[in-house]
Design an enzyme around this catalytic site. Structure first.
Site, PDB file in Angstrom:
ATOM      1  CB  CYS A  86      -0.973   0.375   0.979  1.00 34.99           C
ATOM      2  SG  CYS A  86      -1.993  -1.474   1.132  1.00 34.99           S
ATOM      3  CG  HIS A 147      -1.294   3.509   5.105  1.00 39.32           C
ATOM      4  ND1 HIS A 147      -1.427   1.604   4.917  1.00 39.32           N
ATOM      5  CD2 HIS A 147      -0.584   3.106   6.038  1.00 39.32           C
ATOM      6  CE1 HIS A 147      -0.545   1.117   5.449  1.00 39.32           C
ATOM      7  NE2 HIS A 147      -0.199   2.246   6.308  1.00 39.32           N
ATOM      8  CG  HIS A 301      -6.524  -4.106   4.051  1.00 37.19           C
ATOM      9  ND1 HIS A 301      -6.273  -4.834   5.646  1.00 37.19           N
ATOM     10  CD2 HIS A 301      -5.563  -3.458   3.448  1.00 37.19           C
ATOM     11  CE1 HIS A 301      -4.845  -4.885   5.900  1.00 37.19           C
ATOM     12  NE2 HIS A 301      -3.885  -3.746   4.860  1.00 37.19           N
ATOM     13  CE  LYS A 378      -1.265  -5.581   1.901  1.00 36.24           C
ATOM     14  NZ  LYS A 378      -2.406  -5.579   2.474  1.00 36.24           N
TER      15      LYS A 378
END
Ligand SMILES: *[C@@H]1O[C@H](CO)[C@@H](O)[C@H](O)[C@H]1NC(C)=O
Ligand SMILES: *[C@@H]1O[C@H](CO)[C@@H](O)[C@H](O)[C@H]1NC(C)=O
Ligand SMILES: *[C@@H]1O[C@H](CO)[C@@H](O)[C@H](O)[C@H]1NC(C)=O
Length: 589
Positions: A86, A147, A301, A378
């Site tokens: 992210c 974030h 998420h 990821k």
């Protein structure tokens, strides 16, 4: 009702598509469109895999609204994020630069910002596209996840806040959804913290006991004060480690509007309707345009917060329910756009910040995304599964309907593309890695401007791709790869995410070579024996890497130890610390 609306949208989409084709035949189309200041609506999912949605080949997940965007817009099939996690990926998206350039990476294994109370974040001297669009007269809003840091020196300086990066409206989470937000089975940071606190408790308890024993046996002569203090501290640490999960929830999972904390901790069942309400009122407020709205979904998420009417409805468990709910949100947003009469004057983009998480699978239960035929997910450095994401552009009347483009493109390309559309200029005082996509989208260019793309894992270069246009070949070279656990899993089960450096990665010499055009799953390593061009390709890619590295200059790493450390005095708290608790009810602006 929804159905009717959709079919009428379809007809309009068809018309628009025809228009788009006509337009794209005209040589001047690109210059007509650029600087036309359309509204810009960017939708970004969190952790969504490319294999999770219908228009990218999933036939059991229902994502009609995202599919609609692709059917009546342009679908990119080789759209890659600049990082497989992210914080760095989002930094690159907003700045159009590899995250090593802004320092939004670490060198010690901290792959994302871990706390809202950390001092790292998007440096104030970075220029986001929001900042440029704002200067060009756009109303700029961000709704959802950020974030990218919050404070530098005090709990309210908000130096990294969206409002300091070109947005004039923010509603959402300064941080990110995390398993910890809901005391979920899969916790991102609780376990580490509990272990550290427990360790400290044990040390202090031992000190207290040793001192007490020594004193009672008259072996040492100290006062009782140090004994009492270390015992008290030990008890305090033990209690804290017990409540640490609850503390994190309070501390980091909260909602803000502009500079004000609205809900701490956030109430899950309210957040989806609240976000939609915010989007709708933003569109209403700014319908005279031009506006830039970034909707950065908290979906998909973990902990997969899903409203009751979507629970148990998909064919893929809670994860699928959450994906289908997000698709419904996309539909709600498109309907709101249509209701305000903005569909034809708005460029809509849909993407995900990186690939789906394979580690988030517990036993037979799937809590993470599906990356289709691509290897990894990821966090897995340069493997396709971590960086190959959906990329859809929709702008009826301008962009052709149903066009599919397989050229290499990057999330970083959104930067120059929207800056160009707004009539702005990309900064000349720094390297911008993104390339204007408009000619490719309109069909006035055959190839994307990316001959090479670099694939970083933290600050380490793991891989690079080369689009050898004259042969139509797409080479991929891996210099470093994580050690999968178990071997061949494409993931590091038992960890939260694969590492980028250290003992658990392999440095390849010679590097691994794949031909992505024939082998998109990166299953067959090419060798000098099997690939006559092996050494030529290696030489060309290594030269491109050297040239790229010459454009890098050292900057402070925001995600390293100092920047990523929890500092109690930076902790945003709407009540007296540590009782961070509030619920502000007011009308969305
Ligand atoms: C569709 O998505 C689900 C959920 O990620 C996944 O389990 C399934 O394998 C996908 N199906 C296809 C055909 O890609
Ligand atoms: C958010 O801040 C901007 C300016 O910084 C202001 O124009 C806007 O009215 C604020 N919105 C709210 C809800 O306070
Ligand atoms: C931003 O500031 C840092 C120093 O804090 C510097 O190293 C970097 O080059 C600056 N970046 C830009 C784009 O000016």
């Amino acid at each position: 009702m929804l159905h009717l609306q959709r079919s009428c949208l379809c007809f309009r989409g068809w018309l628009a598509g025809m228009l788009g084709v006509l337009l794209s035949l005209a040589p001047s189309a690109s210059s007509d469109v650029s600087a036309s200041q359309p509204n810009i609506l960017l939708l970004m999912a969190d952790d969504l895999g490319i294999g999770d949605i219908g228009c990218y080949g999933n036939n059991t997940m229902r994502t009609p609204n995202i599919d609609h965007l692709a059917e009546f817009g342009v679908k990119l099939t080789q759209h890659v994020s600049a990082a497989s996690l992210c914080t760095p990926s989002r930094a690159a998206f907003l700045t159009g630069r590899y995250p090593v350039r802004s320092g939004m990476v670490s060198s010690i294994g901290h792959r994302v910002l871990q706390w809202t109370g950390a001092s790292g974040g998007l440096p104030t001297n970075e220029t986001t596209f929001a900042k440029i669009l704002k200067e060009k007269g756009y109303a700029t809003g961000l709704i959802g996840k950020w974030h990218l840091g919050l404070n530098c020196e005090s709990a309210s300086d908000h130096c990294h806040h969206p409002l300091h990066h070109g947005f004039d409206y923010f509603y959402g989470m300064p941080f990110s959804m995390m398993g910890d937000c809901a005391r979920w089975e899969l916790s991102e940071k609780r376990v580490d913290l509990e272990q550290n606190l427990n360790f400290l408790f044990q040390v202090l308890a031992l000190v207290a006991l040793t001192l007490a024993a020594g004193k009672l046996m008259h072996l040492i002569s100290v006062s009782w004060m140090p004994v009492i203090w270390s015992a008290l501290l030990a008890v305090f640490l033990l209690t804290t480690s017990y409540f640490v999960g609850a503390l994190i929830v309070h501390a980091d999972c909260f909602l803000m509007r502009n500079h004000t904390i609205m809900e701490q901790p956030m109430r899950f069942q309210r957040v989806t309707p609240l976000m939609l309400q915010e989007v709708k009122s933003f569109l209403k407020r700014n319908k005279l345009g031009p506006f830039l709205l970034v909707v950065s979904f908290l979906h998909v998420h973990i902990p997969l917060i899903t409203m009751k009417n979507f629970l148990g409805k998909s064919a893929h468990g809670l994860y699928g329910d959450n994906v289908e709910e997000m698709d419904w949100m996309v539909g709600q947003i498109l309907d709101a756009l249509e209701m305000e009469g903005l569909t034809n004057s708005t460029l809509v983009y849909f993407t995900s910040d990186h690939g789906g998480s394979l580690e988030n699978q517990l036993g037979n239960t799937q809590y993470g995304g599906w990356n289709g035929l691509y290897k990894g997910g990821k966090g897995t450095g340069g493997w396709e599964g971590g960086i190959r994401v959906p990329g859809i552009f929709h702008w009826p009347g301008v962009l052709p309907a149903g066009r599919v483009i397989g050229e290499p493109t990057s999330l970083m390309d959104v930067f120059p593309t929207v800056v160009q559309l707004a009539g702005g200029e990309v900064p000349q005082d720094r390297v911008i890695d993104g390339r204007d996509l408009l000619p490719l989208l309109l069909g006035t260019a055959q190839h994307s401007d990316h001959e090479f793309l670099m694939h970083y894992c933290e600050q380490f270069l793991h891989a690079a791709r080369w689009h050898q246009r004259d042969r139509g070949t797409l080479w991929k070279v891996h210099f470093v790869t994580p050690v999968f656990q178990p071997e061949g899993a494409g993931a590091c089960y038992g960890r939260k995410v694969c590492p980028c450096s250290g003992e658990k990665v392999v440095h390849h010499d010679p590097p691994l070579l794949f031909d992505l055009s024939r082998d998109p799953s990166e299953a067959h390593v090419l060798t000098p024996a099997s690939e006559p061009l092996f050494y030529q390709v290696m030489e060309r890619v290594q030269q491109a890497v050297r040239e790229h590295q010459q454009t890098l200059s050292p900057v402070p790493l925001q995600l390293d130890r100092l920047g990523n450390l929890w500092r109690p005095w930076l902790q945003p708290c709407c009540g007296p610390f540590p009782l961070c608790w509030c619920l502000r009810e007011d009308d969305p602006q």
